[in-house]
Design a protein around this motif. Structure first.
Motif, PDB file in Angstrom:
ATOM      1  N   ARG A 403       0.835  -1.195   0.000  1.00 34.94           N
ATOM      2  CA  ARG A 403       0.000   0.000   0.000  1.00 34.94           C
ATOM      3  C   ARG A 403       0.871   1.247   0.000  1.00 34.94           C
ATOM      4  NH1 ARG A 403      -5.559  -0.153   1.135  1.00 34.94           N
ATOM      5  NH2 ARG A 403      -6.349  -2.266   1.495  1.00 34.94           N
ATOM      6  N   VAL A 404       0.395   2.276  -0.718  1.00 32.26           N
ATOM      7  CA  VAL A 404       1.073   3.570  -0.769  1.00 32.26           C
ATOM      8  C   VAL A 404       0.151   4.603  -0.147  1.00 32.26           C
ATOM      9  CG1 VAL A 404       2.130   5.321  -2.247  1.00 32.26           C
ATOM     10  CG2 VAL A 404       2.347   2.903  -2.831  1.00 32.26           C
ATOM     11  N   TRP A 405       0.709   5.424   0.760  1.00 31.53           N
ATOM     12  CA  TRP A 405      -0.070   6.385   1.539  1.00 31.53           C
ATOM     13  C   TRP A 405       0.403   7.805   1.261  1.00 31.53           C
ATOM     14  CZ3 TRP A 405      -3.583   3.708   4.691  1.00 31.53           C
ATOM     15  CH2 TRP A 405      -3.294   2.360   4.910  1.00 31.53           C
ATOM     16  N   HIS A 406      -0.537   8.741   1.353  1.00 33.99           N
ATOM     17  CA  HIS A 406      -0.205  10.160   1.270  1.00 33.99           C
ATOM     18  C   HIS A 406      -0.062  10.692   2.686  1.00 33.99           C
ATOM     19  CE1 HIS A 406      -1.390  14.533   0.235  1.00 33.99           C
ATOM     20  NE2 HIS A 406      -0.135  14.333  -0.093  1.00 33.99           N
ATOM     21  N   LEU A 407       1.127  11.209   3.006  1.00 33.84           N
ATOM     22  CA  LEU A 407       1.418  11.604   4.384  1.00 33.84           C
ATOM     23  C   LEU A 407       0.485  12.704   4.883  1.00 33.84           C
ATOM     24  CD1 LEU A 407       3.155  11.671   6.956  1.00 33.84           C
ATOM     25  CD2 LEU A 407       4.704  13.223   5.754  1.00 33.84           C
ATOM     26  N   ALA A 408       0.280  13.737   4.089  1.00 32.00           N
ATOM     27  CA  ALA A 408      -0.477  14.907   4.552  1.00 32.00           C
ATOM     28  C   ALA A 408      -1.925  14.558   4.887  1.00 32.00           C
ATOM     29  CB  ALA A 408      -0.420  16.014   3.506  1.00 32.00           C
ATOM     30  N   SER A 409      -2.571  13.771   4.037  1.00 31.76           N
ATOM     31  CA  SER A 409      -3.995  13.469   4.223  1.00 31.76           C
ATOM     32  C   SER A 409      -4.240  12.150   4.937  1.00 31.76           C
ATOM     33  CB  SER A 409      -4.703  13.443   2.864  1.00 31.76           C
ATOM     34  OG  SER A 409      -4.198  12.390   2.055  1.00 31.76           O
ATOM     35  N   GLY A 410      -3.237  11.274   4.973  1.00 33.82           N
ATOM     36  CA  GLY A 410      -3.419   9.961   5.576  1.00 33.82           C
ATOM     37  C   GLY A 410      -4.191   8.988   4.707  1.00 33.82           C
ATOM     38  N   ARG A 411      -4.420   9.352   3.446  1.00 32.88           N
ATOM     39  CA  ARG A 411      -5.187   8.481   2.544  1.00 32.88           C
ATOM     40  C   ARG A 411      -4.302   7.396   1.940  1.00 32.88           C
ATOM     41  NH1 ARG A 411      -7.527  11.937  -2.070  1.00 32.88           N
ATOM     42  NH2 ARG A 411      -5.457  12.882  -1.897  1.00 32.88           N
ATOM     43  N   CYS A 412      -4.900   6.247   1.693  1.00 31.72           N
ATOM     44  CA  CYS A 412      -4.232   5.219   0.902  1.00 31.72           C
ATOM     45  C   CYS A 412      -4.458   5.567  -0.561  1.00 31.72           C
ATOM     46  CB  CYS A 412      -4.787   3.833   1.206  1.00 31.72           C
ATOM     47  SG  CYS A 412      -3.978   2.521   0.272  1.00 31.72           S
ATOM     48  N   VAL A 413      -3.367   5.813  -1.308  1.00 31.26           N
ATOM     49  CA  VAL A 413      -3.500   6.295  -2.692  1.00 31.26           C
ATOM     50  C   VAL A 413      -3.066   5.249  -3.709  1.00 31.26           C
ATOM     51  CG1 VAL A 413      -3.293   8.729  -2.067  1.00 31.26           C
ATOM     52  CG2 VAL A 413      -1.221   7.403  -2.528  1.00 31.26           C
ATOM     53  N   GLY A 414      -2.656   4.067  -3.250  1.00 26.87           N
ATOM     54  CA  GLY A 414      -2.269   3.035  -4.191  1.00 26.87           C
ATOM     55  C   GLY A 414      -2.237   1.670  -3.532  1.00 26.87           C
ATOM     56  N   LEU A 415      -2.599   0.633  -4.293  1.00 23.70           N
ATOM     57  CA  LEU A 415      -2.670  -0.731  -3.780  1.00 23.70           C
ATOM     58  C   LEU A 415      -2.010  -1.669  -4.768  1.00 23.70           C
ATOM     59  CD1 LEU A 415      -3.858  -2.758  -1.685  1.00 23.70           C
ATOM     60  CD2 LEU A 415      -5.916  -2.829  -3.097  1.00 23.70           C
ATOM     61  N   LYS A 454       0.669   8.950  -7.219  1.00 21.57           N
ATOM     62  CA  LYS A 454       1.067  10.357  -7.094  1.00 21.57           C
ATOM     63  C   LYS A 454      -0.033  11.283  -7.596  1.00 21.57           C
ATOM     64  CE  LYS A 454       5.269  11.714  -7.655  1.00 21.57           C
ATOM     65  NZ  LYS A 454       6.592  12.035  -8.229  1.00 21.57           N
ATOM     66  N   LYS A 455      -0.726  10.855  -8.648  1.00 21.50           N
ATOM     67  CA  LYS A 455      -1.836  11.654  -9.163  1.00 21.50           C
ATOM     68  C   LYS A 455      -2.970  11.722  -8.152  1.00 21.50           C
ATOM     69  CE  LYS A 455      -4.906  12.060 -13.188  1.00 21.50           C
ATOM     70  NZ  LYS A 455      -5.323  11.433 -14.476  1.00 21.50           N
ATOM     71  N   ARG A 456      -3.285  10.582  -7.517  1.00 25.62           N
ATOM     72  CA  ARG A 456      -4.335  10.557  -6.499  1.00 25.62           C
ATOM     73  C   ARG A 456      -3.925  11.396  -5.286  1.00 25.62           C
ATOM     74  NH1 ARG A 456      -8.520   6.867  -5.205  1.00 25.62           N
ATOM     75  NH2 ARG A 456      -9.566   7.636  -3.347  1.00 25.62           N
ATOM     76  N   ALA A 457      -2.655  11.345  -4.915  1.00 26.06           N
ATOM     77  CA  ALA A 457      -2.175  12.127  -3.784  1.00 26.06           C
ATOM     78  C   ALA A 457      -2.268  13.623  -4.054  1.00 26.06           C
ATOM     79  CB  ALA A 457      -0.738  11.739  -3.452  1.00 26.06           C
ATOM     80  N   ALA A 458      -2.044  14.024  -5.302  1.00 27.38           N
ATOM     81  CA  ALA A 458      -2.087  15.449  -5.652  1.00 27.38           C
ATOM     82  C   ALA A 458      -3.512  15.977  -5.743  1.00 27.38           C
ATOM     83  CB  ALA A 458      -1.372  15.679  -6.980  1.00 27.38           C
ATOM     84  N   SER A 459      -4.490  15.076  -5.950  1.00 29.18           N
ATOM     85  CA  SER A 459      -5.885  15.515  -6.038  1.00 29.18           C
ATOM     86  C   SER A 459      -6.390  15.914  -4.664  1.00 29.18           C
ATOM     87  CB  SER A 459      -6.768  14.409  -6.615  1.00 29.18           C
ATOM     88  OG  SER A 459      -6.882  13.341  -5.700  1.00 29.18           O
TER      89      SER A 459
END
Length: 609
Positions: A403-415, A454-459
C-alpha cells in the motif's frame, strides 16, 4: 562523527487499565503495569514516573487542584503522591484482608477520597491525614463506580456519595449519618459510569445493559431510561448544542427569556463496545451526533475535562483520543503502548512512520508525540519506506499487499496486488518516487509504477471510502531461493538490491530486471541491504553478526565489520556515506567509520533486539 546523543524517546506510558484526566486537561495519569506515568497532554512527555505498586495499579484519581494523585493496587494499599515531585505523601491499607480498590474518586474540595472495593464495601478516607472516615456496607456485588455529589455550600455535612455495583444497583449514601439514603434499581448489569448534573439535580448512570438511566435526585426515582444499543463503558455530560431561537428577529424583537434548565434538556456522550462515541439528548432519547470512527476499536473509558470542553476516549488498544464534544471529531490522538516495533522510517523532518505487530501504520509527530493511525492492511505490517520530498509512504504486509499512503492526508492512494505470500520488504525510489519495489516470502521481486498513486495524492478530493487505485505492475521476477527480507533502490533509481534468507545479496537492473551481481559471503540469512548515497557500494546486515560492504561493479566483498553478539538486523549509511549505523538482536546500535573499520561508539539504550 564520534557519537550521537538521544534527543527523544517514544516509550510506553499506558498499558491499559486505570487512567485519570486532570480538570484542566493539561495532564493525564496513566497506569503502566505497576507504575503510574504523568503525561503532559500538549507535548506527550512523561513528567513523572511513579512506582505505585509492585504488581498492578487497579485505580487512579487526580485531585481537583491537580497537585495530588491517589492510587491503589494489588498490594492492597492506597497511596497519595505529590504530582510535581512524584514523591509519596501517605499510605494506608485499602480494607480488610485481601480487599483491593476497583475505583477511586475525590470530592470537589480534594479533602475526601472514596473507593469502591472488591469486598462490596464503599470506603471513604481523609486524603490529608490518611485514615478511614466511612465504611459503607450494603452492596451485594463488587463496586464498579463511585461518584461524589456536589458539596452543599450551606451545609457541607450534607454531602452525598453515589456508588454503582456489578449487579446493577446504585446506592446513595448520606455521609453525615453514614447511612444509605436510597437504593436506585434500574439496571440489569454492571453500572460502569455515573455523572451528576447539579443545576437539574439529576444523576446519569450508564450500564453494560445498554441503557442510560436519568434519575431525579429530589424524588430518588428514575425520570428517563434511554436505550443506547451499545455496551456502555463511559458517559460524559456536555453543553447542549446551540439552537436557533424561534420567533421574530431584528430590531424591535422581544427579548427571549432563558428558560430554566430541566433534565430533558441535558445532552450526554456515551462510549462503548462498538467503538464510536455518540451524543444523545435526554428529552427525545435520540442520537444527535455519531463519531466517524475509523479505528474500529471498542472504548473502555470516557473522561472529560471540567466543563466538558474536551473529551478523552480510551480504547482497548491503549489509544487516547482527545475529542471535540460538539462534533466528536478527534483533535489529537496518543498511543500508550506500541508493543514490538518492526520497522520505522522518517516520513518528514517532523514525523516518523512506524509499523508494529499490528495491521495499522502509526505516524508520530515528534514535537507533540501525537499519533495518527492509518488503516487499510488486514494483517501485520512488516516493512515501511518513505519518500519525504514526495510525501509518500509505502508499506508491505502479511496480507500479501503493498500500500502507498499520502502523508499529509493519511489516505491510501495506491494498492499493489500480486504477491502470493507475506511481503516482507518494500522500498520507494528516492530520486523521482515514480516506482517502488517489493520483495516477498514467495521469493519474487516486483516493481510498481507509482504514477497513479502520485496523481491521487495530488488531487484534493476527499477520501469517501471508495476503491483505492491499483498500482500498475512494471515487472516481476523470481529473485532468490528463499524468503526475501530486504530490498533497496539506488540513489539514481537505476538499480535494485535484495537480501534473502538464502544468504545472498543480489543487484538488479531496475529498467530490465536483469541480474547484475550476486554477492556471496554471508554465512546466514541477510536481514537488510542499503545503497551508499555517494559510492558504488552496497551494505548488508546478516544473522551471522556481521555487516559487509559489496562492490556494485564486480560483487566483491570490500569490507566486513564485526562486533555485534547476535544477528545484525538493520544497517544505514550516515555522515555522507562515510559511516555506518547498525542495530542487532543484542539490543545495541553501533557506529562504524568505514575507512578505518573502527566501531567508534555503541548505544545501549534499548533492552531488546
Amino acid at each position: 562523527k564520534r557519537f550521537y546523543e538521544r534527543t527523544q524517546s517514544i516509550e510506553p506510558f499506558y498499558t491499559g487499565g486505570p487512567l485519570a484526566l486532570s480538570r484542566s486537561g493539561a495532564i493525564v495519569a496513566c497506569g503502566c503495569g505497576g507504575q503510574v506515568k504523568i503525561v503532559d497532554v500538549t507535548t506527550g512527555a512523561v513528567l513523572q514516573d511513579i512506582e505505585a505498586d509492585g504488581e498492578q495499579v487497579t485505580a487512579i484519581a487526580l485531585s481537583p487542584n491537580e497537585q495530588e494523585l491517589v492510587t491503589s493496587g494489588r498490594d492492597f494499599l492506597v497511596k497519595t503522591w505529590d504530582v510535581s515531585s512524584g514523591t509519596k505523601s501517605r499510605m494506608w491499607k485499602s480494607g480488610q484482608g485481601t480487599s483491593y480498590v476497583q475505583r477511586l474518586c475525590y470530592d470537589e474540595t480534594g479533602t475526601l477520597v472514596a473507593g469502591g472495593c472488591s469486598d462490596f464495601v464503599v470506603r471513604v478516607w481523609d486524603a490529608g491525614r490518611g485514615f478511614a472516615t466511612h465504611n459503607l456496607k450494603g452492596h451485594g456485588a463488587i463496586v464498579t463506580s463511585v461518584c461524589f455529589g456536589a458539596t452543599p455550600r450551606t451545609d457541607p455535612n450534607k454531602l452525598l456519595l453515589f456508588s454503582g455495583a456489578d449487579d446493577g444497583e446504585v446506592r446513595v449514601w448520606a455521609l453525615a449519618t453514614k447511612t444509605c439514603k436510597a437504593v436506585l434499581k434500574g439496571h440489569d448489569s454492571a453500572v460502569t459510569a455515573m455523572v451528576i448534573d447539579v443545576p437539574t439535580k439529576s444523576l446519569l448512570t450508564a450500564g453494560r445493559d445498554r441503557v442510560v438511566g436519568v434519575w431525579d435526585l429530589k424524588a430518588m426515582k428514575i425520570a428517563h431510561s434511554i436505550p443506547i444499543f451499545d455496551t456502555i463503558e463511559g458517559i460524559a455530560l456536555v453543553a447542549p448544542l446551540a439552537e436557533e431561537p424561534v420567533g421574530k428577529k431584528g430590531k424591535g424583537a422581544a427579548a427571549v427569556e432563558p428558560k430554566e434548565a430541566t433534565a430533558r434538556d441535558l445532552e450526554f456522550v456515551t462510549a462503548g463496545e462498538k467503538g464510536a462515541l455518540k451524543r444523545w439528548k435526554v428529552g427525545t432519547g435520540k442520537c444527535l451526533v455519531t463519531e466517524d470512527a475509523k479505528h474500529g476499536c471498542a472504548y473502555e473509558q470516557l473522561l472529560a475535562t471540567h466543563g466538558s470542553t474536551t473529551l478523552l476516549g480510551v480504547t482497548i488498544d491503549q489509544s487516547l483520543l482527545f475529542q471535540d464534544p460538539a462534533t466528536l471529531k478527534t483533535k489529537k490522538q496518543m498511543v500508550g503502548h506500541n508493543d514490538e516495533v518492526i520497522d520505522c522510517a522518517f516520513a518528514s523532518a517532523e514525523t516518523i512512520a512506524v509499523c508494529t505487530n499490528s495491521d495499522h501504520l502509526r505516524i508520530f509527530e515528534l514535537e507533540s508525540r501525537a499519533c495518527r493511525l492509518l488503516h487499510g492492511h488486514t494483517n501485520i505490517i512488516l516493512a515501511v519506506d518513505c519518500n519525504a520530498v514526495a510525501g509518500l509512504i509505502a508499506t508491505s504486509s502479511k496480507d500479501q499487499l503493498v500500500r502507498v499512503w499520502h502523508l499529509a492526508s493519511g489516505r491510501c492512494v495506491g494498492l499493489g496486488e500480486g504477491h502470493v505470500d507475506a511481503v516482507g520488504a518494500v522500498a520507494v525510489a528516492p530520486r523521482n518516487s515514480l516506482m517502488c519495489a517489493s520483495g516477498s516470502a514467495d521469493r519474487t521481486i516486483k516493481l510498481w509504477d507509482l504514477s497513479a498513486a502520485k496523481k491521487r495524492a495530488a488531487s484534493e478530493e476527499e477520501d469517501t471510502g471508495g476503491e483505492v487505485p491499483k498500482l500498475k505492475l512494471m515487472r516481476s521476477w523470481a529473485g532468490h531461493e528463499k524468503d526475501i527480507n530486504s530490498i533497496a533502490i539506488s540513489p539514481n533509481d537505476g538499480m535494485v538490491a535484495s537480501g534473502s534468507q538464502d544468504r545472498s545479496v543480489k543487484l538488479w537492473d531496475a529498467a530490465s530486471g536483469d541480474l547484475k551481481q550476486t554477492c556471496k559471503g554471508h554465512k546466514r540469512g541477510v536481514w537488510c541491504v542499503k545503497f551508499s548515497p555517494v559510492d558504488k557500494v552496497v551494505a548488508s546486515a546478516s544473522a551471522d553478526a556481521t555487516v559487509k560492504l559489496w562492490s556494485i561493479s564486480d560483487g566483491a566483498c570490500l569490507k566486513s565489520f564485526q562486533g555485534h553478539e547476535g544477528s545484525v538486523l538493520k544497517v544505514a549509511f550516515v555522515c555522507a556515506g562515510m559511516q555506518l549505523l547498525s542495530s542487532g538482536s543484542d539490543g545495541l546500535v553501533k557506529l562504524w567509520t568505514i575507512k578505518t573499520y573502527d566501531c567508534v561508539d555503541t548505544f545501549d539504550h534499548h533492552t531488546d533486539k
